[in-house]
Design a protein around this motif. Structure first.
Motif, PDB file in Angstrom:
ATOM      1  N   LYS A  54       0.810  -1.218   0.000  1.00 10.43           N
ATOM      2  CA  LYS A  54       0.000   0.000   0.000  1.00 10.43           C
ATOM      3  C   LYS A  54       0.845   1.271   0.000  1.00 10.43           C
ATOM      4  O   LYS A  54       0.344   2.355  -0.298  1.00 10.43           O
ATOM      5  CB  LYS A  54      -0.883   0.034   1.262  1.00 10.43           C
ATOM      6  CG  LYS A  54      -2.175  -0.733   1.166  1.00 10.43           C
ATOM      7  CD  LYS A  54      -2.991  -0.554   2.444  1.00 10.43           C
ATOM      8  CE  LYS A  54      -3.415   0.856   2.740  1.00 10.43           C
ATOM      9  NZ  LYS A  54      -4.702   1.272   2.184  1.00 10.43           N
ATOM     10  N   ARG A  56       1.990   2.275   2.884  1.00  6.52           N
ATOM     11  CA  ARG A  56       1.322   2.821   4.078  1.00  6.52           C
ATOM     12  C   ARG A  56       2.336   3.192   5.149  1.00  6.52           C
ATOM     13  O   ARG A  56       3.250   2.417   5.442  1.00  6.52           O
ATOM     14  CB  ARG A  56       0.370   1.755   4.631  1.00  6.52           C
ATOM     15  CG  ARG A  56      -0.499   2.181   5.819  1.00  6.52           C
ATOM     16  CD  ARG A  56      -1.455   1.049   6.125  1.00  6.52           C
ATOM     17  NE  ARG A  56      -2.303   1.221   7.275  1.00  6.52           N
ATOM     18  CZ  ARG A  56      -3.578   1.635   7.220  1.00  6.52           C
ATOM     19  NH1 ARG A  56      -4.093   1.984   6.071  1.00  6.52           N
ATOM     20  NH2 ARG A  56      -4.314   1.709   8.316  1.00  6.52           N
ATOM     21  N   SER A 141      -8.015  -0.757   4.158  1.00  2.00           N
ATOM     22  CA  SER A 141      -8.632  -0.662   2.833  1.00  2.00           C
ATOM     23  C   SER A 141      -7.560  -0.995   1.788  1.00  2.00           C
ATOM     24  O   SER A 141      -6.386  -0.684   1.969  1.00  2.00           O
ATOM     25  CB  SER A 141      -9.176   0.744   2.616  1.00  2.00           C
ATOM     26  OG  SER A 141      -8.170   1.705   2.840  1.00  2.00           O
ATOM     27  N   ASN A 143      -6.786   0.067  -1.144  1.00  4.03           N
ATOM     28  CA  ASN A 143      -6.241   1.078  -2.062  1.00  4.03           C
ATOM     29  C   ASN A 143      -4.766   1.339  -1.778  1.00  4.03           C
ATOM     30  O   ASN A 143      -4.278   1.089  -0.681  1.00  4.03           O
ATOM     31  CB  ASN A 143      -7.008   2.384  -1.878  1.00  4.03           C
ATOM     32  CG  ASN A 143      -7.051   2.789  -0.412  1.00  4.03           C
ATOM     33  OD1 ASN A 143      -7.778   2.168   0.367  1.00  4.03           O
ATOM     34  ND2 ASN A 143      -6.256   3.755  -0.026  1.00  4.03           N
ATOM     35  N   SER A 149     -10.642   4.704  -1.490  1.00  6.10           N
ATOM     36  CA  SER A 149     -10.724   3.291  -1.115  1.00  6.10           C
ATOM     37  C   SER A 149     -11.321   2.441  -2.236  1.00  6.10           C
ATOM     38  O   SER A 149     -11.920   2.958  -3.177  1.00  6.10           O
ATOM     39  CB  SER A 149     -11.542   3.135   0.160  1.00  6.10           C
ATOM     40  OG  SER A 149     -10.947   3.888   1.189  1.00  6.10           O
ATOM     41  N   GLU A 178     -15.492   3.089   4.824  1.00  2.00           N
ATOM     42  CA  GLU A 178     -14.891   2.233   5.844  1.00  2.00           C
ATOM     43  C   GLU A 178     -15.705   2.254   7.131  1.00  2.00           C
ATOM     44  O   GLU A 178     -16.496   3.155   7.376  1.00  2.00           O
ATOM     45  CB  GLU A 178     -13.454   2.674   6.149  1.00  2.00           C
ATOM     46  CG  GLU A 178     -12.535   2.718   4.958  1.00  2.00           C
ATOM     47  CD  GLU A 178     -12.638   4.031   4.212  1.00  2.00           C
ATOM     48  OE1 GLU A 178     -13.639   4.746   4.406  1.00  2.00           O
ATOM     49  OE2 GLU A 178     -11.734   4.327   3.441  1.00  2.00           O
ATOM     50  N   HIS A 234      -6.052  11.748   2.488  1.00  3.05           N
ATOM     51  CA  HIS A 234      -6.849  10.544   2.331  1.00  3.05           C
ATOM     52  C   HIS A 234      -7.839  10.661   1.206  1.00  3.05           C
ATOM     53  O   HIS A 234      -8.341  11.754   0.944  1.00  3.05           O
ATOM     54  CB  HIS A 234      -7.660  10.347   3.625  1.00  3.05           C
ATOM     55  CG  HIS A 234      -7.315   9.097   4.332  1.00  3.05           C
ATOM     56  ND1 HIS A 234      -6.560   9.095   5.474  1.00  3.05           N
ATOM     57  CD2 HIS A 234      -7.620   7.809   4.081  1.00  3.05           C
ATOM     58  CE1 HIS A 234      -6.426   7.852   5.891  1.00  3.05           C
ATOM     59  NE2 HIS A 234      -7.062   7.050   5.063  1.00  3.05           N
TER      60      HIS A 234
END
Ligand code: AMP
Ligand code: MG
Length: 344
Positions: A54, A56, A141, A143, A149, A178, A234
């Motif tokens: 991701k 992330r 999620s 994405n 998402s 979400e 986001h």
């Protein structure tokens, strides 16, 4: 790597997906909220792959997906009665509960926190995968970090084809945003993220609810927040998004007078005739807010296009599920809102 596409309606899918999870692989799973990028939540190396795929940030914790309320105590301690009350009222469903974590939950899963988020999703195939794999599935999620998402298997394929072991295709997600997140680790229950379970429904069960600052305002990058995920940019397409509030007519007047070639309009289905010539995209009906939550991310994905200059967006007002739609759209717009009533 070749990414397998497994159909949720195929009777062999749950076992195949569970096998991949047990082998430390990444599997995208459908849920009623959004598609998750799942891995064995107790396996640090598997969880590390989620963050890598991701892109992330490491301090953004994951949600552990469990098969029922009886699993809460496997991963959490100091569990208040309120947690069971919430589980009884809303599970399986779009509600995540934050509780103190047991040591069995790796710090990589919790983003270094001493608390852990747990949820039982309302999706048969995914609960079956959790049961068969014998472990909780950590899944954010699916994405790429920062992007809207994923609410279809195709969205997941777009972001991760060739990078993950499998995608379980369960069709479009019913809720589309979400899960609601509630923190029960303090004296008062705290709403960290609005979602399909509404603040009104939570209040009915809990009798009390504090709304975290991250829900309603832009959070500074260096600020310490309860839900670390909330401070990052986001849900955003590549170009700037500006929300235009106010009546249907005043908003259309404002947008039409500022609209330039290369701009797009994201509006309610009822408003499409007002934006003829402005290439409007509807994400659902204002009169049925569930269609707005279900359609928002697919629309934001469609608008994620470098050739678009700016998006003017219409946002529903009020509580209930509209509160969650407002939260996602405001974040996508980095809280950039113009009031057409004042501008007129
Ligand atoms: P995602 O489902 O991709 O939005 O990611 C999970 C969300 O849950 C993020 O916003 C996290 O910040 C939040 N979350 C997960 N674990 C915790 C926790 N222990 N405390 C607070 N928020 C959490
Ligand atoms: Mg996310």
């Amino acid at each position: 790597m070749q990414t397998l596409l497994l159909s949720a309606s195929d009777s062999k899918t749950a076992a195949a997906a569970a096998n991949l999870i047990m082998n430390g692989q990444l599997v995208a799973i459908p849920t009623e909220t959004v598609y998750g990028l799942g891995a064995n939540g107790l396996d640090e190396a598997a969880v590390a792959k989620i963050f890598e795929a991701k892109g992330r940030p490491q301090d953004n914790p994951l949600i552990l997906h469990i098969s029922g309320p009886e699993q809460i105590e496997l991963f959490c301690h100091h569990i208040p009665q309120k947690a069971y009350d919430l589980a009884e009222a809303f599970w399986p469903g779009p509600l995540t509960i934050v509780l103190p974590a047991k040591d069995i939950v790796p710090k990589r899963t919790t983003g270094g926190l001493s608390t852990v988020a747990v949820r039982c999703p309302d999706c048969d195939v995914t609960r079956e995968i959790i049961r068969l794999s014998g472990v909780p599935i950590a899944a954010p999620s699916a994405n790429i970090s920062g992007k809207p998402s994923t609410t279809t298997a195709e969205h997941v394929r777009h972001d991760h084809d060739g990078k993950i072991a499998a995608i379980v295709d369960g069709g479009s997600c019913r809720v589309g945003v979400e899960s609601t997140i509630v923190d029960l680790t303090e004296a008062r229950p705290r709403l960290l993220r609005p979602g399909g379970v509404t603040p009104e429904q939570l209040l009915e069960v809990l009798g009390d609810l504090v709304v975290d600052k991250a829900v309603t305002a832009q959070i500074d990058k260096d600020e310490v927040v309860k839900a670390p995920g909330m401070k990052y940019r986001h849900y955003a397409p590549s170009e700037p998004v500006v929300i235009v509030s106010g009546s249907r007519e005043k908003a259309a007047e404002y947008i039409r007078s500022h609209f330039e070639p290369g701009d797009r309009v994201l509006c309610f289905e009822e408003e499409l005739p007002l934006y003829e010539g402005c290439d409007p995209l509807s994400y659902g009906k204002e009169a049925d807010v569930n269609t707005l939550s279900a359609g928002l991310f697919a629309a934001l994905r469609e608008l994620d296009d470098p050739s678009i200059h700016q998006v003017y967006a219409r946002c529903p007002v009020g509580g209930g599920v509209a509160y969650a739609v407002q939260n996602r759209l405001k974040k996508a717009a980095a809280f950039h809102i113009v009031d057409a009533e004042e501008e007129a």
